[in-house]
Design an enzyme around this catalytic site. Structure first.
Site, PDB file in Angstrom:
ATOM      1  N   TYR A 136       0.819  -1.311   0.003  1.00 30.35           N
ATOM      2  CA  TYR A 136      -0.069  -0.014  -0.002  1.00 30.35           C
ATOM      3  C   TYR A 136       0.893   1.323   0.151  1.00 30.35           C
ATOM      4  CZ  TYR A 136      -4.406   2.478   0.923  1.00 30.35           C
ATOM      5  OH  TYR A 136      -5.317   3.529   0.648  1.00 30.35           O
ATOM      6  N   LYS A 193     -21.254 -19.808  -8.585  1.00 27.06           N
ATOM      7  CA  LYS A 193     -20.684 -19.814 -10.124  1.00 27.06           C
ATOM      8  C   LYS A 193     -19.329 -19.530  -9.772  1.00 27.06           C
ATOM      9  CE  LYS A 193     -21.066 -19.747 -14.653  1.00 27.06           C
ATOM     10  NZ  LYS A 193     -21.793 -20.322 -15.636  1.00 27.06           N
TER      11      LYS A 193
END
Lengths: 176, 479
Positions: free
Chosen positions: B69, B124
């Protein structure tokens, strides 16, 4: 009707070869024209409930076509197929010459119906029909050609826009 | 083949028992589905969702965040800003797709909306990870119009290497897919169109081989004109099927160029209109019975009712007819009934019968392939390459009337299909990262295997709690 409308659509280099034979409609064509006219009106019905087709529309179509076939202010052309579709009416145009009492040009040729069976679409036939109809309307004194179709019909809208047409009047409606 | 077929029998019993056999099979199937549903609700509550994000970098202490970060990450952003294509190298974009739906046609449930579609999209996503090693983000979105849907997907596309459209009603799914494929520089796939059609085509190719036919000579009837069958028709034509021997049939009968509703289709469903013009009914007009007489192949993706296709329909087909009854959960004709009526090869959408036509055989590998190639799009040639590879794999494993396609257990097929897709992307010039077929295969295999190892490692470490038994997890208060 101009004699050039009698010629098959396979003209000089700038005319695309189109698989139809265009000629003025005759009273004997009416039984073949009515179903095509009905297809067009049923398509129009898709676009607006105020274009709902009447129960007696077929009889009306028969009567209107027969009356206009002998009306000097009307242009009705029948498109016949060629090859296997020879002698089959595969499309038609109905146009009317109307007076414009307050504007010039003072005569307007309005294309009210133009219909082609699906297999004859997208092959330059529509364009050819439009050109021949415009010529016939001009021969009857029209100085401007217009086309009437449902406001929501974007396919028709694009077809005419591509060929230099623009909206000049709008017809707004509401039920009473 | 009315002359040569034997009297209709079902599993050796006389034909008069057929209705009872049919009813008991349907009742057993319904009972089983209901039990699975109750258990699924209980487990969904227990696990509260099926996927989560997991770090893929070491984190030794908070100090590492100076790299992962700020401030370190700023340089990574600058690199992408100066060369947007580097987003595929420097972030997870290369392996991340969105599973996008508006929830307008979910499974057999219909228009249940985006919130209710989420568990399906999570499932899915799990399949994508487990079978394809693909990081898939379930993303049901609320969109009032197809235009709003397209704009939303376009807006989120920068984070993704591909888009999987799911469970969107026909015909709007066609326009949405076409428009997104036109606008986005990444592959956009609609599984209900392309996945189902590709696995159908794979089955058809092998069925033709088994019955010594060529796609160029057959007469085919497609029963149902929804998402899957309209694409199946398009792909068959691309394979050289004679359009004038291909009849698409819907509730109103054979779809021909002069049918009464053809102008309405031009406005409401231009994709169906296009097929009507291309095939012009395949030389037939009228009803299904008229269309199917003499046909070699019947591909049904229509109504989940086992009386949709009648034994007499099958008997009226050409010798050694091929029948795919793909409606779920109930096929248009029970396989035993079709076989008794003379069908040489029968396929369904179900795993409890032989020859399951299953889009899960296609989509994980197709995405593995296009993501590894960093493909810019997903044209029909890619879909056909996947179908051909799937067919070839079943062929290599020993083709028979009951082994038309690989089963879901034959996991070895997946990296092969991925490699075929990657290779096709290179051939078509749409691969951002062209590799050899062997490299695509090795990479696919490694990423697919890794998913299994990951899931097992999480279970071993008890980070994924073991699945509670039905007894330990009461179902009656759920729902």
């Amino acid at each position: 009707m101009n004699a050039s409308n009698e010629t098959a659509a396979s003209g000089p280099a700038d005319t695309p070869t189109v698989p139809i034979h265009l000629r003025p409609a005759r009273p004997a064509d009416v039984p073949a024209l009515v179903p095509l006219l009905m297809r067009l009106k049923r398509l129009n019905e898709e676009f607006d409930p105020l274009l709902k087709v009447r129960d007696d529309a077929e009889r009306q179509a028969d009567e209107v076509l027969r009356a206009q076939l002998s009306d000097p202010k009307a242009v009705i052309l029948a498109a016949e197929g060629v090859g296997a579709d020879k002698d089959k009416v595969v499309g038609f145009v109905r146009a009317l010459v109307r007076e414009r009492p307050f504007y010039t040009p003072e005569w307007e040729g309005v294309i009210v119906d133009i219909y082609l069976l699906p297999l004859y679409r997208r092959r330059g036939v529509g364009e050819y029909l439009l050109r021949e109809t415009s010529a016939a309307l001009k021969a009857k004194g029209a100085g401007v050609v217009t086309a009437e179709f449902p406001a929501q019909n974007e396919i028709a809208s694009r077809f005419y826009a591509k060929r230099g047409f623009r909206p000049i009047q709008l017809l707004h409606a509401r039920s009473l | 083949m009315a002359e040569s077929s034997p009297a209709p029998v079902v599993e050796g019993r006389p034909a008069r028992r057929t209705p009872r056999a049919r009813r008991s099979a349907a009742a057993a199937s319904e009972g089983k589905t209901a039990a699975l549903g109750r258990r699924a609700v209980a487990l969904s509550r227990f696990y509260s969702g099926k996927i989560e994000t997991v770090p893929k970098v070491p984190v030794r202490s908070l100090r590492d965040f100076a790299l992962w970060y700020t401030p370190g990450v700023a340089e990574v952003s600058r690199a992408i800003q100066s060369d947007p294509e580097r987003s595929f190298d420097l972030t997870g974009r290369w392996n991340t797709i969105a599973i996008v739906t508006d929830g307008s046609r979910v499974l057999g449930l219909g228009d249940i909306g985006p919130r209710a579609a989420l568990p399906v999209m999570e499932g899915k996503a799990l399949l994508f990870k487990w079978l394809g090693g693909v990081d898939a983000v379930p993303l049901p979105i609320h969109a009032a119009t197809p235009e709003a849907f397209v704009a939303t997907v376009e807006a989120i596309a920068p984070a993704f290497g591909g888009i999987n459209l799911e469970d969107i009603a026909s015909p709007k799914c066609f326009g949405i897919l076409e428009e997104l494929q036109r606008r986005l520089p990444i592959p956009v796939w609609h599984d209900d169109q392309l996945g189902t059609a590709a696995s159908t085509i794979a089955g058809v190719l092998n069925a033709l081989e088994l019955t010594h036919r060529s796609v160029r000579e057959i007469r085919t009837v497609l029963l149902g004109a929804g998402a899957a069958n309209l694409v199946t028709a398009r792909l068959l034509l691309a394979l050289g099927h004679d359009p004038h021997r291909l009849s698409v049939v819907d509730q109103r009968g054979v779809l021909d160029a002069e049918r009464d509703d053809v102008d309405e289709l031009m406005v409401r469903n231009p994709w169906k209109y296009r097929i009507a013009l291309q095939t012009d009914g395949g030389g037939r007009t009228g009803d299904f019975a008229h269309a199917v007489a003499g046909a070699d192949v019947l591909l049904a993706a229509s109504t989940p009712d086992p009386t949709t296709i009648r034994p007499e329909h099958v008997r009226s087909m050409a010798p050694s007819p091929i029948v795919f009854a793909l409606a779920n959960p109930v096929p248009e004709i029970w396989p035993a009934v079709a076989t008794a009526a003379g069908a040489a090869i029968v396929a369904t959408g179900r795993s409890d019968f032989p020859n399951q036509v299953n889009n899960s055989l296609i989509f994980p590998s197709v995405f593995r392939g296009v993501l590894d190639a960093r493909a810019r799009s997903i044209p029909d040639e890619i879909v056909l390459a996947a179908a051909r590879e799937l067919a070839l794999h079943a062929h290599d494993q020993g083709l028979s009337t009951t082994h038309l396609l690989p089963t879901m257990e034959e996991v070895a097929v997946f990296p092969h299909v991925a490699a075929a897709v990657g290779e096709a992307a290179v051939r078509l010039g749409i691969a951002r990262r062209p590799l050899s077929r062997e490299e695509y295969y090795a990479r696919a295999r490694q990423l697919m295997d890794r998913s299994g190892r990951l899931v097992r490692a999480l279970a071993r470490a008890r980070l994924t709690p073991p699945m509670p038994s039905a007894k330990a997890l009461p179902e009656r208060n759920e729902g």
